[in-house]
Design a protein around this motif. Structure first.
Motif: not given
Length: 77
Positions: A1-21
């Motif tokens: 399992x590629x942990x880095x990819x999984x965590x990068x995807x989670x960070x991107x999701x969190x970032x997108x959620x914050x940007x969208x309010x």
């Protein structure tokens, strides 16, 4: 399992959620803290030292991002 990819995807999701309010900065910081903690835990469990170092570096980057999100450190432009 590629942990880095999984965590990068989670960070991107969190970032997108914050940007969208959909998520506040405080909620995002808590979520990012959880991701960084998981990355550090996985770094201690993987057998490949190079990969473990990359996970630790990723966690450090997340912690630096959380520090920048601190309202006391933010500069209003």
């Amino acid at each position: 399992m590629n942990h880095l990819k999984k965590y990068a995807d989670q960070v991107k999701y969190i970032s997108d959620e914050m940007k969208s309010g959909q998520m506040t900065l405080a909620q995002g910081a808590v979520q990012l803290q959880a991701v960084a903690t998981l990355a550090e835990q996985d770094a201690g469990q993987v057998g490949n030292e190079q990969y473990a170092q990359r996970l630790r570096k990723f966690a450090e980057m997340i912690y630096a991002l959380i520090e920048k999100m601190n309202p006391e450190r933010r500069v209003i432009q």
